[in-house]
Design a protein around this motif. Structure first.
Motif, PDB file in Angstrom:
ATOM      1  N   GLU A   1       0.855  -1.192   0.000  1.00  0.00           N
ATOM      2  CA  GLU A   1       0.000   0.000   0.000  1.00  0.00           C
ATOM      3  C   GLU A   1       0.888   1.238   0.000  1.00  0.00           C
ATOM      4  N   LEU A   2       1.238   1.772   1.156  1.00  0.00           N
ATOM      5  CA  LEU A   2       2.084   2.963   1.199  1.00  0.00           C
ATOM      6  C   LEU A   2       3.550   2.629   0.928  1.00  0.00           C
ATOM      7  N   ALA A   3       3.883   1.364   0.973  1.00  0.00           N
ATOM      8  CA  ALA A   3       5.205   0.918   0.521  1.00  0.00           C
ATOM      9  C   ALA A   3       5.074   0.371  -0.893  1.00  0.00           C
ATOM     10  N   GLU A   4       6.159   0.422  -1.630  1.00  0.00           N
ATOM     11  CA  GLU A   4       6.197  -0.194  -2.962  1.00  0.00           C
ATOM     12  C   GLU A   4       6.865  -1.561  -2.923  1.00  0.00           C
ATOM     13  N   SER A   5       7.845  -1.718  -2.026  1.00  0.00           N
ATOM     14  CA  SER A   5       8.571  -2.986  -1.959  1.00  0.00           C
ATOM     15  C   SER A   5       9.141  -3.148  -0.558  1.00  0.00           C
ATOM     16  N   HIS A   6       9.698  -4.352  -0.318  1.00  0.00           N
ATOM     17  CA  HIS A   6      10.116  -4.695   1.031  1.00  0.00           C
ATOM     18  C   HIS A   6      11.249  -5.710   0.961  1.00  0.00           C
ATOM     19  N   GLU A   7      12.246  -5.539   1.820  1.00  0.00           N
ATOM     20  CA  GLU A   7      13.331  -6.508   1.962  1.00  0.00           C
ATOM     21  C   GLU A   7      13.516  -6.816   3.435  1.00  0.00           C
ATOM     22  N   VAL A   8      13.922  -8.055   3.732  1.00  0.00           N
ATOM     23  CA  VAL A   8      14.115  -8.455   5.125  1.00  0.00           C
ATOM     24  C   VAL A   8      15.493  -9.075   5.276  1.00  0.00           C
ATOM     25  N   SER A   9      16.134  -8.816   6.397  1.00  0.00           N
ATOM     26  CA  SER A   9      17.463  -9.364   6.658  1.00  0.00           C
ATOM     27  C   SER A   9      17.386 -10.860   6.909  1.00  0.00           C
ATOM     28  N   ALA A  10      18.532 -11.526   6.836  1.00  0.00           N
ATOM     29  CA  ALA A  10      18.581 -12.977   6.998  1.00  0.00           C
ATOM     30  C   ALA A  10      18.062 -13.425   8.363  1.00  0.00           C
ATOM     31  N   ASP A  11      18.278 -12.620   9.395  1.00  0.00           N
ATOM     32  CA  ASP A  11      17.823 -13.014  10.739  1.00  0.00           C
ATOM     33  C   ASP A  11      16.382 -12.606  11.016  1.00  0.00           C
ATOM     34  N   GLY A  12      15.722 -11.968  10.037  1.00  0.00           N
ATOM     35  CA  GLY A  12      14.311 -11.611  10.186  1.00  0.00           C
ATOM     36  C   GLY A  12      14.047 -10.422  11.074  1.00  0.00           C
ATOM     37  N   ARG A  13      15.072  -9.693  11.477  1.00  0.00           N
ATOM     38  CA  ARG A  13      14.872  -8.607  12.446  1.00  0.00           C
ATOM     39  C   ARG A  13      14.918  -7.215  11.831  1.00  0.00           C
ATOM     40  N   VAL A  14      15.359  -7.084  10.594  1.00  0.00           N
ATOM     41  CA  VAL A  14      15.443  -5.768   9.953  1.00  0.00           C
ATOM     42  C   VAL A  14      14.639  -5.808   8.655  1.00  0.00           C
ATOM     43  N   HIS A  15      13.635  -4.940   8.580  1.00  0.00           N
ATOM     44  CA  HIS A  15      12.768  -4.866   7.406  1.00  0.00           C
ATOM     45  C   HIS A  15      12.916  -3.480   6.781  1.00  0.00           C
ATOM     46  N   THR A  16      13.302  -3.446   5.521  1.00  0.00           N
ATOM     47  CA  THR A  16      13.504  -2.182   4.816  1.00  0.00           C
ATOM     48  C   THR A  16      12.394  -2.006   3.780  1.00  0.00           C
ATOM     49  N   PHE A  17      11.731  -0.856   3.836  1.00  0.00           N
ATOM     50  CA  PHE A  17      10.606  -0.574   2.945  1.00  0.00           C
ATOM     51  C   PHE A  17      10.943   0.602   2.045  1.00  0.00           C
ATOM     52  N   LYS A  18      10.750   0.430   0.753  1.00  0.00           N
ATOM     53  CA  LYS A  18      10.786   1.538  -0.189  1.00  0.00           C
ATOM     54  C   LYS A  18       9.366   2.091  -0.278  1.00  0.00           C
ATOM     55  N   LEU A  19       9.196   3.362   0.026  1.00  0.00           N
ATOM     56  CA  LEU A  19       7.869   3.955   0.111  1.00  0.00           C
ATOM     57  C   LEU A  19       7.384   4.427  -1.262  1.00  0.00           C
ATOM     58  N   ARG A  20       6.079   4.449  -1.383  1.00  0.00           N
ATOM     59  CA  ARG A  20       5.455   4.844  -2.643  1.00  0.00           C
ATOM     60  C   ARG A  20       5.605   6.358  -2.838  1.00  0.00           C
ATOM     61  N   PRO A  21       6.175   6.817  -3.950  1.00  0.00           N
ATOM     62  CA  PRO A  21       6.316   8.264  -4.169  1.00  0.00           C
ATOM     63  C   PRO A  21       4.983   8.890  -4.573  1.00  0.00           C
ATOM     64  N   GLY A  22       4.856  10.170  -4.291  1.00  0.00           N
ATOM     65  CA  GLY A  22       3.684  10.920  -4.736  1.00  0.00           C
ATOM     66  C   GLY A  22       2.436  10.738  -3.899  1.00  0.00           C
ATOM     67  N   VAL A  23       2.511  10.007  -2.775  1.00  0.00           N
ATOM     68  CA  VAL A  23       1.336   9.814  -1.916  1.00  0.00           C
ATOM     69  C   VAL A  23       1.074  11.091  -1.124  1.00  0.00           C
TER      70      VAL A  23
END
Length: 510
Positions: free
Chosen positions: A75-97
């Motif tokens: 929704e407000l994010a466009e994509s998502h990546e998670v670290s190997a240990d599952g503790r860090v989640h990085t979100f690229k946010l949707r531009p123009g919202v």
């Protein structure tokens, strides 16, 4: 102080003016829907019950959410990546919202929303589901945000949409919490216009939404608790749609040439809660709780009270919920076995047990079902005294958890998505906000579930968890309902799958 008050009032005036601004000519039609209950809150960080989502799913959004088929989508994010240990989640946010007042959405709003959700002064009843497990929200750049978790959370993405709504930092700090709670501003396909408590909520289409511009100009949700009144209103053309159609009239409405009847799958679960924490200890013995599951003729109730608009439950969840497919049959109706188990457990038949239910509005046939359950309990010697509360009062009593005052109560709750961890910690874990149960073994199983990142291992663990719940039931398991709606013939609308509240951003009117 005076300057702060003036600033808040000024911001509120600007927001109100924006809310009443004109919408494009292509979207000037109004759709009026009669709903059964009023939200308990319109502040997205103060959600108390599932009924509040009939408002929030139109006005607010999270980083991820669910589409009309119930599938997980950004929704407000466009994509998502998670670290190997599952503790860090990085979100690229949707531009123009944009927020409804024109402010641009940025990573600072995500960080602020996390802080506000966890602030003790906010008193967010649902912070424990997502935001309290976030140790830090790092703003990488205006359109990148990094969530650092205290522990891995396998249900994070599924729960972001319903339990971590994003608000605008600049606007809320300017308005203040009280003003924002009266005039909320989100990013959703509709923007808030006005509310008359227990009468109506008016929303307007947000033409600058990033991807879900409604095809109507205004959505009015009229609060009409009595189902017969809702039916009379739609037959008379006073409203365009109604929710929570009583099962006994669903088939009748199908014969009305002016109406469409829409039946939708639901994650709405219906139970009778047994207070295992009462001082008298009568429901602490699992044999008693199994007995009461055998005491209720659920198939007959589905036929005669729900008119077929329900599916019997073996475990406290919809069969599509991860881990709910435990391969067990529902407890069969067996009053002789029920009585024998009660006697074996030395159940106190001399007591009268308090039993409180919910008046109509939130769930179909709530009063009739509770009365029928009380009848069946009496047949095996369990005496009850009945009381019915309207939804807000019912919810207040559930969350107050006065364990030594009440014995049995009606409970309906929704699995918000396919993952059960939005519900289990609150509904069944010791000390959960809706829990009247305490089982150390179950507590450990619930606590472990989100830390399992391997999908197959987690599925097996959740199946074991639901099997334990089946064998040591905190409830009388009844069923999962099908939601019944009715619309006028000039309305085109498909309900969102697997929710117990209506979502109207795709509704059209000829």
């Amino acid at each position: 102080m005076a300057r702060a008050i003036a600033r808040g009032l000024s911001a509120l005036a600007v927001a109100a003016a924006f809310a009443f601004a004109a919408v494009p000519a292509v979207a000037l039609k109004t759709v009026t829907v009669a709903v059964g209950i009023d939200p308990t809150s319109i502040d997205p960080h103060k959600i108390s019950g599932g009924g509040d989502y009939q408002f929030f799913n139109h006005v607010f959004e999270g980083l991820y959410g669910h589409d009309n088929e119930g599938r997980l989508v950004p929704e407000l994010a466009e994509s998502h990546e998670v670290s190997a240990d599952g503790r860090v989640h990085t979100f690229k946010l949707r531009p123009g919202v944009k927020f409804h007042n024109g402010e641009a959405f940025t990573a600072e709003d995500v960080r602020f929303s996390w802080q506000r959700s966890n602030d003790p002064e906010t008193r967010n009843p649902r912070a424990a589901i997502v935001t309290r497990n976030i140790e830090e929200v790092e703003v990488v750049d205006p359109l990148t945000v990094r969530l650092k978790l205290k522990a891995p959370d396998a249900s994070l993405l599924e729960n972001l949409g319903e339990f971590f709504y994003i608000v605008n930092k600049r606007t809320l700090e300017s308005m203040g919490n009280d003003a924002f709670g009266r005039q909320p501003i989100g990013t959703g396909p509709y923007r808030f216009v006005s509310r008359s408590i227990k009468e109506n909520i008016v929303l307007a289409a947000f033409p600058e939404h990033w991807g879900k511009v409604p095809k109507i100009g205004r959505l009015v949700m009229r609060v009409v608790a009595d189902p017969q009144t809702r039916i009379a209103m739609i037959r008379a053309g006073e409203v365009d749609a109604i929710v929570a159609v009583p099962p006994q009239v669903g088939k009748q409405l199908e014969g009305d040439r002016n109406l469409n009847v829409v039946v939708s799958p639901s994650f709405q679960n219906i139970f009778i809660l047994l207070n295992t924490r009462a001082a008298h200890g009568q429901f602490a013995d699992p044999r008693v709780r199994r007995a009461l599951n055998h005491a209720i003729d659920k198939n007959t109730l589905i036929r005669r009270v729900m008119f077929g608009y329900a599916t019997i439950s073996a475990a406290p969840c919809h069969i599509d919920i991860t881990g709910c497919d435990i391969g067990r049959d529902p407890y069969p109706y067996d009053p002789k076995k029920a009585r024998a188990l009660l006697e074996e457990a030395n159940f106190d038949f001399s007591r009268t047990y308090s039993f409180w239910g919910q008046t109509p509005g939130r769930a179909a046939q709530s009063k009739e079902v509770a009365e029928a359950v009380a009848f069946y309990l009496n047949q095996v010697g369990v005496k009850t005294s009945m009381e019915f509360l309207e939804y807000g009062a019912w919810l207040a009593r559930v969350t107050a958890r006065e364990y030594d005052k009440y014995d049995i109560h009606w409970q309906n709750w929704t699995d918000y998505n396919n993952d059960p961890m939005g519900r289990l910690p609150r509904a069944m874990r010791t000390g959960g906000s809706l829990s009247w149960h305490s089982d150390p073994v179950l507590d450990g199983m619930i606590d472990k579930a989100n830390g399992i990142v391997d999908p197959d291992e987690r599925l097996a663990h959740l199946r074991n968890t639901f099997t334990h719940i089946y064998e040591n039931p905190p409830y009388i398991f009844l069923w999962t309902t099908r939601e019944i709606y009715a619309t006028r013939k000039n309305i085109r609308w498909t309900p969102r799958a697997n929710v117990s509240w209506p979502v109207f951003w795709e509704i059209e009117k000829d």
